[in-house]
Design a protein around this motif. Structure first.
Motif, short mmCIF file in Angstrom:
data_model
loop_
_atom_site.label_atom_id
_atom_site.label_comp_id
_atom_site.label_asym_id
_atom_site.label_seq_id
_atom_site.Cartn_x
_atom_site.Cartn_y
_atom_site.Cartn_z
N ARG A 277 34.33 56.45 56.97
CA ARG A 277 34.06 57.02 58.30
C ARG A 277 35.25 57.83 58.81
N PHE A 278 36.46 57.29 58.65
CA PHE A 278 37.62 58.01 59.17
C PHE A 278 38.00 59.20 58.28
N LYS A 279 37.64 59.14 57.01
CA LYS A 279 37.78 60.32 56.16
C LYS A 279 36.83 61.41 56.62
N GLN A 280 35.61 61.02 56.97
CA GLN A 280 34.62 61.96 57.50
C GLN A 280 35.13 62.63 58.77
N ARG A 281 35.85 61.85 59.60
CA ARG A 281 36.39 62.37 60.86
C ARG A 281 37.74 63.06 60.68
N ASN A 282 38.31 62.99 59.46
CA ASN A 282 39.67 63.50 59.23
C ASN A 282 40.66 62.88 60.22
N ASP A 283 40.58 61.56 60.32
CA ASP A 283 41.40 60.83 61.27
C ASP A 283 42.03 59.63 60.58
N ILE A 284 42.96 58.98 61.26
CA ILE A 284 43.66 57.82 60.72
C ILE A 284 43.25 56.58 61.50
N ASN A 285 42.90 55.52 60.79
CA ASN A 285 42.59 54.25 61.42
C ASN A 285 43.79 53.32 61.24
N GLU A 286 44.44 53.00 62.36
CA GLU A 286 45.66 52.20 62.30
C GLU A 286 45.39 50.78 61.80
N VAL A 287 44.17 50.30 61.96
CA VAL A 287 43.83 48.96 61.50
C VAL A 287 44.06 48.82 59.99
N LEU A 288 43.78 49.90 59.26
CA LEU A 288 43.89 49.85 57.80
C LEU A 288 45.32 49.67 57.32
N THR A 289 46.29 50.02 58.16
CA THR A 289 47.70 49.90 57.76
C THR A 289 48.15 48.44 57.69
N SER A 290 47.43 47.55 58.37
CA SER A 290 47.78 46.13 58.35
C SER A 290 46.57 45.29 57.91
N TRP A 291 45.78 45.84 56.99
CA TRP A 291 44.53 45.22 56.59
C TRP A 291 44.74 43.86 55.92
N GLU A 292 45.74 43.76 55.07
CA GLU A 292 45.98 42.50 54.35
C GLU A 292 46.32 41.37 55.32
N LEU B 94 44.03 70.37 69.40
CA LEU B 94 44.73 71.09 68.31
C LEU B 94 44.41 70.44 66.97
N LYS B 95 44.43 69.10 66.93
CA LYS B 95 44.15 68.39 65.69
C LYS B 95 42.71 68.64 65.22
N ASN B 96 41.78 68.69 66.17
CA ASN B 96 40.38 68.96 65.82
C ASN B 96 40.21 70.35 65.23
N ARG B 97 40.96 71.32 65.78
CA ARG B 97 40.87 72.69 65.24
C ARG B 97 41.45 72.76 63.83
N ILE B 98 42.57 72.05 63.64
CA ILE B 98 43.19 72.04 62.31
C ILE B 98 42.28 71.38 61.29
N ASN B 99 41.59 70.32 61.74
CA ASN B 99 40.76 69.53 60.83
C ASN B 99 39.36 70.11 60.64
N LYS B 100 39.02 71.14 61.40
CA LYS B 100 37.66 71.66 61.36
C LYS B 100 37.27 72.12 59.96
N LYS B 101 38.18 72.85 59.30
CA LYS B 101 37.90 73.30 57.96
C LYS B 101 37.74 72.13 57.00
#
Length: 316
Positions: A74-89, A225-232
């Motif tokens: 889902r976050f790859k689809q959004r081109n975004d970072i999910n902070e939860v995944l950084t402490s998943w273990e 700005l991030k949305n415009r960069i990630n649009k492509k």
């Protein structure tokens, strides 16, 4: 420290059933909620399960792995970072103990035996806090976020909980369901030891700067700005499942032309099948998929009452 972020909650005090809350909250639009829930049941083999107090290690591992994949996709689809995944273990190691001690729970929506929506909740007295939510994006037509809230609020009412807190961060379905909106507060706690005082104040300063930037509108500018960069990037990602639909006649000649396919063999084909189910209100058990052998990249879906021919190309 009070955040600029708004938090969203469902206050269930005074309601004796989830349907009475829905009618009160949505008014004449309540029928759309009931219709969507009914459609989910008419199209798929839906069941819901709440894991609280007891959960096997094997089942827990399967569900947490599925939730992690849902969040990554889902976050790859959004081109975004999910902070939860950084402490998943760390989350995974601690959550199972919280579930077994009734401090937390997992809520799961299944299609047959496949988890398609998973939520992590924490329990505080008569408050249930919805912390982490994930869903399989091939089911996105079915508004699983909204359907999960329906089932979770229903569980709260049946088990003596008064508040379903959805936390901060805007999502359409969170805002739509919430009858109580408040500013999120953050507290930084630390001991009087020198090192703890230094670290605690640095953490406090970090939040202070972030909230100042939000108050000046800089966060919104950065997001735009991030949305415009990630649009492509999003446009490129969307090419991974490229298909088009064409309605055909039910009297289409099947013999010698079609080869039966498993629509679960590809995420793209599965998504198209789910979109077909949603549009036609056919049931998954009544639908078959075929490949049209004499037409390139052409497939065919047939249910009891409806049929569709479509082109499908999946890019690697």
């Amino acid at each position: 420290m009070t955040h600029e972020n708004l938090s969203y909650a469902i206050n269930l005090k005074g309601f004796d059933s989830i349907d009475s809350y829905v009618r009160n909250r949505f008014g004449k639009n309540a029928r759309h909620i009931f219709k969507k829930r009914k459609r989910l049941e008419l199209c798929l083999n839906i069941s819901c399960k709440k894991y609280v107090g007891v959960i096997g290690e094997g089942e827990y591992a399967v569900l947490m792995s599925a939730l992690k994949i849902m969040l990554i996709v889902r976050f790859k689809q959004r081109n975004d970072i999910n902070e939860v995944l950084t402490s998943w273990e760390e989350l995974t190691n601690n959550l199972i103990h919280d579930i077994r001690s009734n401090k937390a729970s997992l809520f799961v929506i299944y299609d047959s035996n496949e988890p398609i929506q998973i939520s992590i909740q924490y329990h505080f007295g008569k408050i249930m806090r919805a912390a982490i939510n994930g869903y399989d994006i091939v089911y996105e037509k079915f508004s699983l976020g909204s359907m999960a809230l329906y089932e979770q609020a229903k569980w709260c009412l049946e088990n003596g909980y008064e508040i379903l807190d959805q936390g901060y961060g805007y999502l359409d379905h969170k805002r739509m369901w919430s009858n109580y909106i408040y500013h999120y507060k953050h507290q930084v706690c630390f001991s009087k030891q020198f090192k703890s005082v230094i670290v605690g104040n640095l953490v406090y300063l970090k939040f202070l700067v972030k909230e100042y930037l939000k108050s000046k509108g800089i966060k919104e500018y950065w997001e735009e700005l991030k949305n415009r960069i990630n649009k492509k990037g999003r446009e490129t990602e969307s090419r991974n499942i490229d298909h088009s639909f064409n309605i055909i006649n039910q009297n289409f000649d099947f013999k010698g032309v079609l080869k039966e396919m498993d629509f679960n063999s590809s995420k793209g084909l599965k998504k198209i099948t789910n979109d077909f189910l949603y549009a036609t209100v056919e049931h998954i058990d009544d639908v078959k998929m075929f490949q049209v052998l004499n037409e390139k990249n052409t497939y065919f879906l047939k249910g009891k009452q409806h049929a569709q021919k479509f082109l499908f190309v999946e890019y690697s």
